[in-house]
Motif scaffolding. Structure first.
Motif, PDB file in Angstrom:
ATOM      1  N   ALA A  77       0.832  -1.205   0.000  1.00 37.71           N
ATOM      2  CA  ALA A  77       0.000   0.000   0.000  1.00 37.71           C
ATOM      3  C   ALA A  77       0.869   1.260   0.000  1.00 37.71           C
ATOM      4  O   ALA A  77       2.016   1.242   0.470  1.00 37.71           O
ATOM      5  CB  ALA A  77      -0.926   0.001   1.215  1.00 37.71           C
ATOM      6  N   ALA A  78       0.310   2.333  -0.484  1.00 42.78           N
ATOM      7  CA  ALA A  78       1.043   3.595  -0.574  1.00 42.78           C
ATOM      8  C   ALA A  78       1.529   4.079   0.797  1.00 42.78           C
ATOM      9  O   ALA A  78       2.596   4.690   0.897  1.00 42.78           O
ATOM     10  CB  ALA A  78       0.168   4.661  -1.224  1.00 42.78           C
ATOM     11  N   ARG A  79       0.789   3.793   1.878  1.00 45.06           N
ATOM     12  CA  ARG A  79       1.177   4.242   3.224  1.00 45.06           C
ATOM     13  C   ARG A  79       2.187   3.311   3.885  1.00 45.06           C
ATOM     14  O   ARG A  79       2.668   3.617   4.970  1.00 45.06           O
ATOM     15  CB  ARG A  79      -0.067   4.361   4.118  1.00 45.06           C
ATOM     16  CG  ARG A  79      -1.098   5.330   3.624  1.00 45.06           C
ATOM     17  CD  ARG A  79      -0.957   6.751   4.062  1.00 45.06           C
ATOM     18  NE  ARG A  79      -0.848   6.969   5.493  1.00 45.06           N
ATOM     19  CZ  ARG A  79      -0.196   8.010   5.998  1.00 45.06           C
ATOM     20  NH1 ARG A  79       0.392   8.892   5.222  1.00 45.06           N
ATOM     21  NH2 ARG A  79      -0.132   8.182   7.300  1.00 45.06           N
ATOM     22  N   ASP A  80       2.515   2.198   3.269  1.00 43.22           N
ATOM     23  CA  ASP A  80       3.487   1.248   3.834  1.00 43.22           C
ATOM     24  C   ASP A  80       4.906   1.741   3.541  1.00 43.22           C
ATOM     25  O   ASP A  80       5.457   1.482   2.470  1.00 43.22           O
ATOM     26  CB  ASP A  80       3.269  -0.148   3.246  1.00 43.22           C
ATOM     27  CG  ASP A  80       1.983  -0.795   3.726  1.00 43.22           C
ATOM     28  OD1 ASP A  80       1.515  -0.448   4.828  1.00 43.22           O
ATOM     29  OD2 ASP A  80       1.447  -1.650   3.002  1.00 43.22           O
ATOM     30  N   VAL A  81       5.482   2.454   4.502  1.00 45.52           N
ATOM     31  CA  VAL A  81       6.783   3.112   4.276  1.00 45.52           C
ATOM     32  C   VAL A  81       7.854   2.720   5.295  1.00 45.52           C
ATOM     33  O   VAL A  81       8.912   3.339   5.343  1.00 45.52           O
ATOM     34  CB  VAL A  81       6.621   4.650   4.247  1.00 45.52           C
ATOM     35  CG1 VAL A  81       5.760   5.084   3.063  1.00 45.52           C
ATOM     36  CG2 VAL A  81       6.041   5.173   5.564  1.00 45.52           C
ATOM     37  N   THR A  82       7.600   1.692   6.083  1.00 45.61           N
ATOM     38  CA  THR A  82       8.586   1.300   7.091  1.00 45.61           C
ATOM     39  C   THR A  82       9.936   0.911   6.477  1.00 45.61           C
ATOM     40  O   THR A  82      10.971   1.346   6.991  1.00 45.61           O
ATOM     41  CB  THR A  82       8.024   0.176   7.984  1.00 45.61           C
ATOM     42  OG1 THR A  82       6.815   0.632   8.599  1.00 45.61           O
ATOM     43  CG2 THR A  82       9.014  -0.229   9.058  1.00 45.61           C
ATOM     44  N   PRO A  83       9.981   0.124   5.393  1.00 41.64           N
ATOM     45  CA  PRO A  83      11.294  -0.199   4.814  1.00 41.64           C
ATOM     46  C   PRO A  83      12.052   1.044   4.334  1.00 41.64           C
ATOM     47  O   PRO A  83      13.271   1.140   4.524  1.00 41.64           O
ATOM     48  CB  PRO A  83      10.961  -1.128   3.641  1.00 41.64           C
ATOM     49  CG  PRO A  83       9.628  -1.714   3.982  1.00 41.64           C
ATOM     50  CD  PRO A  83       8.909  -0.619   4.725  1.00 41.64           C
ATOM     51  N   GLU A  84      11.340   1.994   3.754  1.00 40.22           N
ATOM     52  CA  GLU A  84      11.995   3.214   3.280  1.00 40.22           C
ATOM     53  C   GLU A  84      12.559   4.023   4.447  1.00 40.22           C
ATOM     54  O   GLU A  84      13.681   4.536   4.379  1.00 40.22           O
ATOM     55  CB  GLU A  84      11.009   4.060   2.461  1.00 40.22           C
ATOM     56  CG  GLU A  84      10.690   3.486   1.099  1.00 40.22           C
ATOM     57  CD  GLU A  84       9.749   2.280   1.121  1.00 40.22           C
ATOM     58  OE1 GLU A  84       9.710   1.553   0.113  1.00 40.22           O
ATOM     59  OE2 GLU A  84       9.060   2.048   2.140  1.00 40.22           O
ATOM     60  N   ALA A  85      11.782   4.133   5.522  1.00 37.37           N
ATOM     61  CA  ALA A  85      12.253   4.855   6.710  1.00 37.37           C
ATOM     62  C   ALA A  85      13.459   4.139   7.315  1.00 37.37           C
ATOM     63  O   ALA A  85      14.437   4.786   7.718  1.00 37.37           O
ATOM     64  CB  ALA A  85      11.122   4.956   7.741  1.00 37.37           C
ATOM     65  N   THR A  86      13.396   2.820   7.355  1.00 32.65           N
ATOM     66  CA  THR A  86      14.508   2.047   7.906  1.00 32.65           C
ATOM     67  C   THR A  86      15.771   2.237   7.073  1.00 32.65           C
ATOM     68  O   THR A  86      16.869   2.431   7.621  1.00 32.65           O
ATOM     69  CB  THR A  86      14.127   0.552   7.998  1.00 32.65           C
ATOM     70  OG1 THR A  86      12.941   0.428   8.796  1.00 32.65           O
ATOM     71  CG2 THR A  86      15.237  -0.275   8.614  1.00 32.65           C
TER      72      THR A  86
END
Length: 162
Positions: A77-86
């Motif tokens: 999903a577009a709001r799934d950003v944990t890997p990018e933040a990590t």
């Protein structure tokens, strides 16, 4: 050695208090029972890169966690950003852990291949992204938990890699 562990849940609904954080409870139980870890910090943040990054930095630098386990935000999903933040806060990736989690979970559900979670090192801290579902958390963490003491010993300098 008792490991200091921090748990970070990325969930818009969880951060608003609209959903019970069952996945973090699964992480807590596995960390305490299987790893003998001590939870030094736990929080829920919305699916916002800046908030996830800030929490990861604080958990590694202020709380000096040996291990930070995230749950949620690893899907498509577009709001799934944990890997990018990590990715923005780690020094180096540890791709074998993420691969092992997906492989271990893939035997139980084909949807495991849709998880984009990563693993990496920030300073002397290992950061692991887990899926958001309690079942995904359990399957992924159980696939790697037996190797975490060795990895944490290496990062802490308690033992050499070979």
């Amino acid at each position: 050695m008792q490991w200091k562990v921090a748990i970070l849940t990325a969930s818009d609904k969880g951060a608003r208090g609209e959903r019970e954080d069952v996945s973090a409870q699964v992480v807590r139980e596995l960390v305490e029972d299987e790893l003998g870890g001590q939870i030094v910090d736990y929080r829920i943040v919305p699916d916002e890169q800046d908030e996830i990054m800030a929490a990861l930095i604080e958990m590694t630098e202020y709380y000096e966690a040996n291990l930070v386990i995230t749950t949620g935000g690893t899907g498509l999903a577009a709001r799934d950003v944990t890997p990018e933040a990590t990715m923005k806060v780690i020094d180096r990736q540890v791709p074998g852990i993420a691969e092992a989690m997906r492989m271990g979970a893939l035997h139980r559900t084909r949807r495991a291949m849709l998880s984009r979670g990563i693993c990496g090192i920030r300073g002397n801290t290992l950061i692991i992204n887990l899926p958001g579902s309690p079942k995904g958390v359990s399957e992924s963490l159980l696939a790697i938990i037996d190797q975490l003491p060795h990895a944490l010993n290496i990062l802490s300098g308690a033992e050499s890699e070979h």
